[in-house]
Scaffold this motif. Structure first.
Motif, PDB file in Angstrom:
ATOM      1  N   ILE A  82       0.841  -1.211   0.000  1.00 42.26           N
ATOM      2  CA  ILE A  82       0.000   0.000   0.000  1.00 42.26           C
ATOM      3  C   ILE A  82       0.870   1.254   0.000  1.00 42.26           C
ATOM      4  N   LYS A  83       1.935   1.233   0.794  1.00 45.94           N
ATOM      5  CA  LYS A  83       2.799   2.420   0.907  1.00 45.94           C
ATOM      6  C   LYS A  83       3.763   2.574  -0.267  1.00 45.94           C
ATOM      7  N   GLY A  84       4.013   1.446  -0.984  1.00 46.93           N
ATOM      8  CA  GLY A  84       5.075   1.462  -1.993  1.00 46.93           C
ATOM      9  C   GLY A  84       6.423   1.514  -1.294  1.00 46.93           C
ATOM     10  N   ARG A  85       6.516   0.814  -0.153  1.00 48.82           N
ATOM     11  CA  ARG A  85       7.727   0.886   0.673  1.00 48.82           C
ATOM     12  C   ARG A  85       8.724  -0.197   0.256  1.00 48.82           C
ATOM     13  N   PRO A  86      10.010   0.167   0.127  1.00 49.59           N
ATOM     14  CA  PRO A  86      11.010  -0.849  -0.211  1.00 49.59           C
ATOM     15  C   PRO A  86      11.043  -1.944   0.857  1.00 49.59           C
TER      16      PRO A  86
ATOM     17  N   PRO B  59       4.316   1.343  10.048  1.00 47.81           N
ATOM     18  CA  PRO B  59       5.112   2.425   9.471  1.00 47.81           C
ATOM     19  C   PRO B  59       4.241   3.667   9.399  1.00 47.81           C
ATOM     20  N   SER B  60       4.811   4.825   9.190  1.00 47.78           N
ATOM     21  CA  SER B  60       3.983   6.021   9.038  1.00 47.78           C
ATOM     22  C   SER B  60       3.031   5.804   7.857  1.00 47.78           C
ATOM     23  N   ALA B  61       1.788   6.299   8.000  1.00 49.33           N
ATOM     24  CA  ALA B  61       0.729   5.954   7.038  1.00 49.33           C
ATOM     25  C   ALA B  61       0.680   6.917   5.848  1.00 49.33           C
ATOM     26  N   ASN B  62       1.853   7.112   5.234  1.00 50.87           N
ATOM     27  CA  ASN B  62       1.941   7.956   4.048  1.00 50.87           C
ATOM     28  C   ASN B  62       2.469   7.112   2.889  1.00 50.87           C
ATOM     29  N   ARG B  63       2.332   7.604   1.681  1.00 51.43           N
ATOM     30  CA  ARG B  63       3.014   6.941   0.570  1.00 51.43           C
ATOM     31  C   ARG B  63       4.507   7.100   0.780  1.00 51.43           C
TER      32      ARG B  63
ATOM     33  N   PRO C 261       5.595  13.252   2.958  1.00 54.36           N
ATOM     34  CA  PRO C 261       5.522  13.670   4.370  1.00 54.36           C
ATOM     35  C   PRO C 261       4.612  12.738   5.171  1.00 54.36           C
ATOM     36  N   SER C 262       4.961  12.501   6.418  1.00 60.23           N
ATOM     37  CA  SER C 262       4.117  11.665   7.280  1.00 60.23           C
ATOM     38  C   SER C 262       2.769  12.343   7.514  1.00 60.23           C
ATOM     39  N   PRO C 263       1.720  11.548   7.776  1.00 57.38           N
ATOM     40  CA  PRO C 263       0.394  12.132   8.031  1.00 57.38           C
ATOM     41  C   PRO C 263       0.223  12.503   9.494  1.00 57.38           C
TER      42      PRO C 263
ATOM     43  N   LYS D 162      15.177   9.077   0.471  1.00 55.07           N
ATOM     44  CA  LYS D 162      14.617  10.409   0.545  1.00 55.07           C
ATOM     45  C   LYS D 162      13.245  10.302   1.233  1.00 55.07           C
ATOM     46  N   HIS D 163      12.945  11.242   2.084  1.00 55.59           N
ATOM     47  CA  HIS D 163      11.771  11.127   2.935  1.00 55.59           C
ATOM     48  C   HIS D 163      11.060  12.452   3.068  1.00 55.59           C
ATOM     49  N   TYR D 164       9.894  12.399   3.595  1.00 55.11           N
ATOM     50  CA  TYR D 164       9.202  13.582   4.105  1.00 55.11           C
ATOM     51  C   TYR D 164       9.026  14.671   3.038  1.00 55.11           C
TER      52      TYR D 164
HETATM   53 MG    MG Z   1       7.986   6.936   7.564  1.00 53.70          MG
END
Ligand code: MG
Ligand code: TXA
Length: 358
Positions: free
Chosen positions: A44-48, A130-134, A138-140, A247-249
């Motif tokens: 869902i997040k597209g997280r590695p 994990p933080s519920a963002n793509r 940026p984190s929600p 890269k984040h946020y």
């Molecule tokens: Mg995060």
């Protein structure tokens, strides 16, 4: 879709992810012992897959099934900071599924300080979140942010606006010296005071980035310089925390450091964030022909609760650039250090323009 606490419990127990409130940022929660649900959160997040998750607990007994060889210091830290914005990296118990920890032999654990999160976990058991963002965004810090990111497809337990607004401090206790892998509101001085031992803080958490990084980017050849030695140690540790490498946020708008008045000569649509001396408190907003200026009067905690909303607002309203006034050095306030860390991660890297306007 917004769900009630009992609907959230049902979803989690049937192996479906649910976004949950915490005092830091919203998390995308799944049952620790439901491997399919955990994998869904990555998708869902597209997280590695090499970026491990934090396990959230509601009481200390839960820790026994998650971590092994728990160091004595954990009890002391829990007494002082849990429930709260401190994540501890500990040796992993074999019951924890490998993909929750991205194959590492350690596991990150935290007890969040939000009544809804604690109630939920006390019924469902430990939750990865994990933080519920793509991934990369940026984190929600509100339920609406989660609905926006996932187009309403992920159920959200609405617990209001996050009271801290920045992610937890991540402290690695799996080896000595203990090291802060991600700075947060709980700072190095407070941790040293409670632990009565050294806690290291890599000087440049930003180090780690990216697409074109090579092994040698991490090497530090000058072993004579003590500060660099500390950095090298810290960087080695950061390599253990894969999340710090991405890269984040980052909003779509370019983020840049910029001295306070330079925005007036900037030509694109600009959102300016300033923080003025501690003369008075509160936020001031004023508009000028190119955009908006937000002024925080030395109140970093308040700035922290609004940083990600400002990033998101810039994208919603079509700003191309976000200019942020650099913090006065040296920085000792932990919230300010955490803000600086998040802003530096968000600063665009893909342009030939200088990162700092002056
Ligand atoms: Mg995060
Ligand atoms: O405040 C928070 O920590 C929020 C809320 C939801 O609890 N969660 C959060 O999760 O920020 P996430 O997944 O966005 O960031 C977790 C960070 C990543 O940088 C990850 O690499 C690191 O923690 N991490 C997780 N497990 C680790 C481990 N075993 N060793 C080192 N770093 C780890």
């Amino acid at each position: 879709m917004i769900v009630t606490l009992s609907q959230a419990v049902e979803q989690i127990l049937s192996g479906e992810p649910v976004a949950i409130p915490t005092e830091t940022v919203y998390g995308l929660a799944a049952s620790l012992f439901h491997p399919d649900a955990i994998q869904k959160t990555f998708r869902i997040k597209g997280r590695p897959a090499d970026n491990p998750l934090i396990v959230h607990i509601s009481d200390l007994q839960m820790l026994e099934h998650i971590a092994d060889n728990i160091p004595d210091e954990v009890a002391q830290l829990a007494r002082n900071f849990w429930p709260g914005a401190l994540t501890l990296v500990l040796p992993k118990n074999s019951k924890v599924p490998d993909h929750a920890t991205a194959g590492l032999d350690t596991v990150a654990v935290r007890m969040p300080a939000h009544p809804l999160a604690l109630q939920l976990i006390s019924v469902t058991g430990p939750l990865t979140a994990p933080s519920a963002n793509r991934s990369g965004k940026p984190s929600p810090t509100s339920a609406q942010h989660v609905l926006d990111d996932f187009k309403g497809l992920v159920p959200v337990l609405d617990g209001g606006i996050c009271s801290i607004g920045l992610e937890s401090t991540v402290l690695d206790l799996s080896q000595k010296p203990f090291t802060i892998l991600r700075p947060g509101m709980i700072g190095v001085a407070e941790l040293r005071q409670v632990l009565k031992c050294d806690v290291t803080m890599p000087h440049n958490h930003k180090v780690v980035r990216l697409a074109n990084e090579t092994e040698t980017d991490f090497e530090n050849k000058d072993e004579k310089d003590e500060k660099q030695k500390i950095d090298k140690h810290g960087i080695d540790k950061l390599r253990k925390s894969p999340g710090t490498r991405y890269k984040h946020y980052a909003p779509l708008a370019r983020v840049l450091w910029a001295s306070s008045e330079s925005y007036r000569t900037h030509h694109s649509r600009v959102l300016v964030i300033r923080h003025l001396a501690q003369t008075k408190f509160g936020t001031e907003i004023h508009t000028y022909d190119q955009g908006h200026v937000y002024s925080f009067h030395g109140d970093y905690e308040q700035f922290a609760t609004q940083l990600y909303e400002l990033f998101r607002r810039a994208d919603r309203e079509g700003y191309q650039t976000i200019l942020i006034e650099p913090f006065p050095e040296p920085i000792t306030n932990p919230v300010c250090l955490a803000l600086k860390n998040r802003i530096e991660h968000a600063i665009s890297q893909d342009s030939n323009l200088p990162e700092t306007l002056s």
